[in-house]
Each structure stands twice: as structure tokens, then as C-alpha cells.
Design a protein around this motif. Structure first.
Motif, PDB file in Angstrom:
ATOM      1  N   HIS A  89       0.824  -1.210   0.000  1.00 39.02           N
ATOM      2  CA  HIS A  89       0.000   0.000   0.000  1.00 39.02           C
ATOM      3  C   HIS A  89       0.860   1.264   0.000  1.00 39.02           C
ATOM      4  O   HIS A  89       0.496   2.268  -0.613  1.00 39.02           O
ATOM      5  CB  HIS A  89      -0.974  -0.013   1.183  1.00 39.02           C
TER       6      HIS A  89
ATOM      7  N   VAL B   4       1.621   1.848  -3.576  1.00 42.72           N
ATOM      8  CA  VAL B   4       0.510   2.478  -4.313  1.00 42.72           C
ATOM      9  C   VAL B   4       0.462   3.980  -3.995  1.00 42.72           C
ATOM     10  O   VAL B   4       0.301   4.811  -4.884  1.00 42.72           O
ATOM     11  CB  VAL B   4      -0.842   1.819  -3.959  1.00 42.72           C
ATOM     12  N   GLY B   5       0.641   4.306  -2.718  1.00 42.25           N
ATOM     13  CA  GLY B   5       0.651   5.715  -2.305  1.00 42.25           C
ATOM     14  C   GLY B   5       1.767   6.482  -2.994  1.00 42.25           C
ATOM     15  O   GLY B   5       1.582   7.622  -3.425  1.00 42.25           O
TER      16      GLY B   5
ATOM     17  N   LEU C  41       0.989   7.302  -6.562  1.00 43.96           N
ATOM     18  CA  LEU C  41       0.108   8.469  -6.634  1.00 43.96           C
ATOM     19  C   LEU C  41       0.932   9.753  -6.521  1.00 43.96           C
ATOM     20  O   LEU C  41       0.727  10.709  -7.245  1.00 43.96           O
ATOM     21  CB  LEU C  41      -0.956   8.412  -5.535  1.00 43.96           C
TER      22      LEU C  41
ATOM     23  N   GLY D  94       0.809  10.972 -10.113  1.00 49.66           N
ATOM     24  CA  GLY D  94      -0.541  11.529 -10.127  1.00 49.66           C
ATOM     25  C   GLY D  94      -1.582  10.488 -10.485  1.00 49.66           C
ATOM     26  O   GLY D  94      -2.739  10.798 -10.751  1.00 49.66           O
ATOM     27  N   ALA D  95      -1.131   9.235 -10.519  1.00 44.72           N
ATOM     28  CA  ALA D  95      -2.006   8.130 -10.903  1.00 44.72           C
ATOM     29  C   ALA D  95      -1.566   6.880 -10.140  1.00 44.72           C
ATOM     30  O   ALA D  95      -0.381   6.741  -9.837  1.00 44.72           O
ATOM     31  CB  ALA D  95      -1.909   7.877 -12.398  1.00 44.72           C
ATOM     32  N   THR D  96      -2.495   6.005  -9.836  1.00 49.33           N
ATOM     33  CA  THR D  96      -2.117   4.782  -9.119  1.00 49.33           C
ATOM     34  C   THR D  96      -1.494   3.757 -10.063  1.00 49.33           C
ATOM     35  O   THR D  96      -0.916   2.776  -9.633  1.00 49.33           O
ATOM     36  CB  THR D  96      -3.337   4.151  -8.417  1.00 49.33           C
ATOM     37  N   VAL D  97      -1.641   4.000 -11.376  1.00 40.90           N
ATOM     38  CA  VAL D  97      -1.042   3.130 -12.392  1.00 40.90           C
ATOM     39  C   VAL D  97      -0.189   4.002 -13.304  1.00 40.90           C
ATOM     40  O   VAL D  97      -0.706   4.892 -13.963  1.00 40.90           O
ATOM     41  CB  VAL D  97      -2.141   2.441 -13.239  1.00 40.90           C
ATOM     42  N   PRO D  98       1.123   3.773 -13.331  1.00 46.49           N
ATOM     43  CA  PRO D  98       1.953   4.598 -14.216  1.00 46.49           C
ATOM     44  C   PRO D  98       1.812   4.157 -15.685  1.00 46.49           C
ATOM     45  O   PRO D  98       1.522   2.996 -15.957  1.00 46.49           O
ATOM     46  CB  PRO D  98       3.370   4.341 -13.701  1.00 46.49           C
TER      47      PRO D  98
ATOM     48  N   VAL E  18      -2.742  14.185 -16.090  1.00 47.30           N
ATOM     49  CA  VAL E  18      -1.426  14.234 -15.418  1.00 47.30           C
ATOM     50  C   VAL E  18      -0.401  13.280 -16.036  1.00 47.30           C
ATOM     51  O   VAL E  18       0.801  13.501 -15.894  1.00 47.30           O
ATOM     52  CB  VAL E  18      -1.509  13.906 -13.903  1.00 47.30           C
TER      53      VAL E  18
ATOM     54  N   PHE F 187      -0.896  18.750  -8.837  1.00 52.25           N
ATOM     55  CA  PHE F 187      -1.422  17.567  -8.137  1.00 52.25           C
ATOM     56  C   PHE F 187      -0.545  17.259  -6.920  1.00 52.25           C
ATOM     57  O   PHE F 187      -1.026  17.032  -5.808  1.00 52.25           O
ATOM     58  CB  PHE F 187      -1.414  16.394  -9.133  1.00 52.25           C
TER      59      PHE F 187
ATOM     60  N   LEU G 197      -1.110  17.175  -2.667  1.00 51.01           N
ATOM     61  CA  LEU G 197      -0.750  16.059  -1.781  1.00 51.01           C
ATOM     62  C   LEU G 197       0.158  16.536  -0.637  1.00 51.01           C
ATOM     63  O   LEU G 197       0.123  15.990   0.461  1.00 51.01           O
ATOM     64  CB  LEU G 197      -0.061  14.935  -2.561  1.00 51.01           C
TER      65      LEU G 197
ATOM     66  N   PHE H 116      -0.100  14.246   2.670  1.00 47.22           N
ATOM     67  CA  PHE H 116      -0.065  12.853   2.203  1.00 47.22           C
ATOM     68  C   PHE H 116       1.372  12.366   2.033  1.00 47.22           C
ATOM     69  O   PHE H 116       1.686  11.211   2.321  1.00 47.22           O
ATOM     70  CB  PHE H 116      -0.826  12.731   0.875  1.00 47.22           C
TER      71      PHE H 116
END
Lengths: 169, 285
Positions: free
Chosen positions: A106, A109-110, A113, A117-121, A142, A152, A156, A161
Motif C-alpha cells: 500500500h 501504491v501511495g 500516486l 498523479g495516478a495509481t497506475v503509471p 497528469v 497535483f 498532496l 499525504f
């Protein structure tokens, strides 16, 4: 396993947006009976909510059970007391993360982000697929806009974050 | 048809970066039905309602608000092609469009990048917009060759739920997606656990992949034993979960087709433009 309860815990949860309905649960177990995750594991939604009501803070926040929920809402839809179970689980997870309980996956995943700017590059392989399909190699969000990514990331930082993740490294 | 409204296409992460065929198909289908899309330039992650909201709600809301504000500035509503994006953006709009206190807290954060959200953006899901504004009758009328395939429809979770705020359909026995799919001529099969989650959400795919796989295998078994040839979904993350799980768990051979791709096929868009052959389990037409 009985641990020292924190009498303030349930109050704190109830005062956080999403946690307001915690005290309404009367332990009927409809949530457990509806939970696809509970069908496949020993996770029991009713028990988790009860422990939160009783202020068994450590028990709730350190248990792997807290991360068994896929947020599918099956329980919340059927709850006869209108307990917003998924929202409560989110509040509990937020508290766990704040206390430093977060899996390595996790954190990854953070960090995605934070960096993309995305959970999937987006990588070259899929840039090529996009091109073959007549799409721009990088989209106008993004994933393809540096200034937007900087904005973005500023947000954060403003919400803390980045710090939330750093403390767990 | 309420097509005079401007719609900004919200791409999300999984569709543009892993299943671009879904993005391409959406653009083709919107063209066919006369829906003009504008780009939501600079948009970021929705952010993911299960995983990112689980980490920090305030971050989740601020990032969602940034996306809502970008659409508002263009005078557009948001169109999503993903249940996760829909879950986050719809829920965030629901909170912010009706709560001045939380809106002002979020705007304090947005001011760091010179932005403000006034609370006016509406969020629509592709499948819901299609059902309400285009209607299954028009889908049928636009279908060039009725599709001769047997399918299992998967609604996913964040499309209809929480139903208390979304009010789209009965979350236990929904029909809207089934009706669109049936309008293409496809044979729509009932199957056990139709409303069950794919297993990917809530950070379970990343944090507990074995559990996510168990969910998916339950679904695949039920779909297969009902006689399905294809899975129809409306969410790139469910799509990824069904497709990639079949790389590790053999024997089901059930390609996933997003609703936009299914409609592309029905409306006569060449299959090569729909990107279904780039999947782990390709859908060949």
C-alpha cells in the motif's frame, strides 16, 4: 484476545465524517452474512464493528481483518440499521495509517500516486498501444501534462499525504 | 436526449495506461451517438475510492475536488468510464455540492494551486448516461448486426452503490446494464453471484492479491458454468482484475469486454479500433 479498551475511541470514530453511524449497530450479523470476503476468509464484519464500538482500538487497527474489505457495499446496502459500514471501515483504516499501520504494497501504491498523479503509471509498452489505436501517446491528463502533475503533487503536500508515507519508510 | 450538456471525458488511470482500447472505444461510440466530448485537461487520479480513500480521506476529497473544479471551469459535467472514478467523483461531488463547511475546507487546499471549486459539477457514468439519455431503444436502432454472443454481465460495486446516494437502480437486482447489453442482440445469461465484487477494490488487489484472486475465481466459475463466452463490464479496474487473473489461473478463457467496446462492435466500429486483442485473454472478432 482481550486488550485494554480506549473509551474515547468510539467517540472519535463517530465524530469523523463517515463514522457517525457506528453506535447504531445492534449486532444482527447481516453484514457478515452478506460479505463476499467473509465467505472466503475468517474476516467477520460484525465483529470488527463491535470491537470498534467497544473501543478495542489496538485490536481493530492492528488486525489484518481491517484490510479484507473490498468496499463492495454489500453489507451497507443491507444493514437494517443504516450503519454506513464501508464508511466506518474507511475511518478506521485512516486511523490505522495515521498510527503507522500500512502494508508495504500500500505504501507503494501511495508513492505511485505521489510520483505519477495516478495509481497506475503509463509506460512505453502502453504508449505504443495507444498510438496503434489512434490515441495520443500520452493523454491530456497528469500522465502527459507536467504542470498538472506539479499542481497535483502540491495538493498532496498541502494535505500532508507525502508525510504520511514518509513516516513509514 | 440531454445531449446539449457539455461532457468532459475523465480517463482515470487504468483505462489510458493499461486498457487504452476502452478509451478508444468510448471515443468512437460517443461519436456514433452524437455525444461531443471535451478533454478534461490536467485531470489527475480520481483518486481511487477504495485504496486512496482508505489511506487518507482528506487527501481523497481534495484531489477529487481538483478534478471537479477542472470540469467546472470548462462548464462541463464529468463523464467517467470506470466504476472507481465514478465512485470517487460522484461521492465527492455529493459531499461538496451540499456541504458549505467541507467545501470551504477543500478550497483552502485548492487555493495552494490557485483553484477554487464552487460546487456545481455533476458526475455521470458512461453506462448510466447511455441508459438515460441514449436509451436501449436507440442502441437497438443503431446496432448494425445483432451480436451473436453469450455474455455474463458484471456490474461491479461503485456503479450502483451506495444506492442511497446514487439512486440508479435496485442494487440487488439491477436491470439497466442488462437492458443495454440485450439491445445489442447479445444473449444475456443469468449466473450465480452476479452482484458479487470482482475482488480488486479497497486495496485488496494490491495488499492481498491471493484474496482478490479467490473472489475472481468464484465469479469466473459461475460465469463459465452458466455458459458465458464473454464478460461484459463497465469498469477498467474490474476489467484488469478479470483479465490479469486469467493469466495465472488457466481454464476459463473468458475475455472481458467493456460496455463501450461491446457497443463499438454492435455499431459497426472495426474491431481493430477497439483494442480488445491487446488483452491477456484477447476478444477476437
Amino acid at each position: 484476545m482481550v486488550k485494554e479498551p480506549n473509551p474515547q475511541f468510539a467517540i472519535e470514530v463517530s465524530q469523523t465524517p463517515g463514522g457517525e453511524t457506528l453506535s447504531l449497530c445492534f449486532q444482527c450479523g447481516t453484514c457478515t452474512g452478506s460479505c463476499p470476503s467473509g465467505r472466503l476468509t475468517s474476516y467477520r464484519t460484525r465483529k470488527l464493528i463491535r470491537k470498534a464500538q467497544l473501543g478495542l482500538e489496538k485490536d481493530v487497527l492492528e488486525s489484518p481483518d481491517l484490510w479484507m474489505c473490498t468496499t463492495c457495499y454489500a453489507c451497507q446496502e443491507r444493514c437494517p440499521r443504516g450503519v454506513e459500514i464501508v464508511d466506518i471501515i474507511n475511518v478506521l483504516r485512516n486511523k490505522a495509517v495515521k498510527q503507522g499501520v500500512m502494508s508495504g504494497e500500500h505504501i507503494k501504491v501511495g508513492n505511485y500516486l505521489l510520483q505519477n498523479g495516478a495509481t497506475v503509471p503509463l509506460n512505453e509498452k502502453y504508449e505504443a498501444v495507444r498510438e496503434e489505436l489512434g490515441l495520443s501517446r500520452r493523454p491530456a491528463n497528469v500522465l502527459g501534462d507536467k504542470k498538472a502533475l506539479e499542481d497535483f503533487q502540491k495538493i498532496l503536500k498541502a494535505t500532508g499525504f507525502d508525510k504520511l508515507l514518509e513516516e513509514k519508510k | 436526449m440531454n445531449l446539449n450538456k457539455k461532457y468532459a471525458l475523465f480517463l482515470g488511470c487504468v483505462a489510458p495506461a493499461r486498457y487504452p482500447g476502452i478509451e478508444a472505444a468510448t471515443r468512437e461510440v460517443c461519436k456514433t451517438v452524437g455525444l461531443d466530448l471535451v478533454e478534461l485537461e490536467g485531470a489527475g487520479c480520481c483518486p481511487a475510492p477504495g485504496v486512496i480513500k482508505s489511506f487518507d480521506q482528506d487527501t481523497w476529497l481534495a484531489i477529487a475536488a481538483r478534478n471537479l473544479a477542472l470540469a467546472e471551469k470548462q462548464g462541463a459535467d464529468i463523464l467517467t468510464i470506470c466504476n472507481g472514478c465514478y465512485g470517487s467523483l460522484y461521492d465527492a461531488a455529493h459531499i461538496l455540492n451540499g456541504d458549505a463547511e467541507r467545501l470551504s475546507a477543500v478550497n483552502k487546499i485548492l487555493s495552494e494551486v490557485g483553484m477554487e471549486y464552487k460546487g456545481t459539477t455533476q458526475v455521470r457514468h458512461f453506462a448510466e448516461l447511455l441508459y438515460k439519455e441514449i436509451t436501449p431503444e436507440n442502441v437497438k436502432a443503431k446496432t448494425k448486426t445483432p451480436l451473436d454472443i453469450k455474455v455474463a454481465v458484471h456490474y461491479g460495486c461503485h456503479f450502483l452503490k451506495p444506492s442511497k446516494i446514487k439512486e440508479l437502480d435496485d442494487p440487488e437486482r439491477p436491470r439497466i446494464l442488462d437492458e443495454i447489453v440485450e439491445a445489442t442482440g447479445a444473449t444475456n445469461l443469468d449466473y450465480r453471484d452476479k452482484q458479487m465484487c470482482c475482488g480488486a477494490g479497497g486495496g485488496v488487489r494490491s495488499g492481498n492479491p491471493e484474496l482478490a484472486t479467490k473472489f475472481t475465481v468464484e465469479k469466473l466459475k459461475s460465469m463459465k458454468s452458466a455458459g458465458a463466452q464473454y464478460i461484459i463490464d463497465v469498469c477498467p479496474f474490474c476489467h484488469l482484475q478479470f483479465d490479469r487473473t486469467q493469466k495465472d489461473v488457466q481454464g476459463y478463457d473468458l475475455p472481458v469486454i467493456h460496455l463501450a467496446q461491446l457497443l463499438g462492435l454492435a455499431f459497426g466500429v472495426p474491431a481493430s479500433k477497439l483494442g480488445m486483442d491487446y488483452q491477456e485473454v484477447p476478444a477476437k472478432f
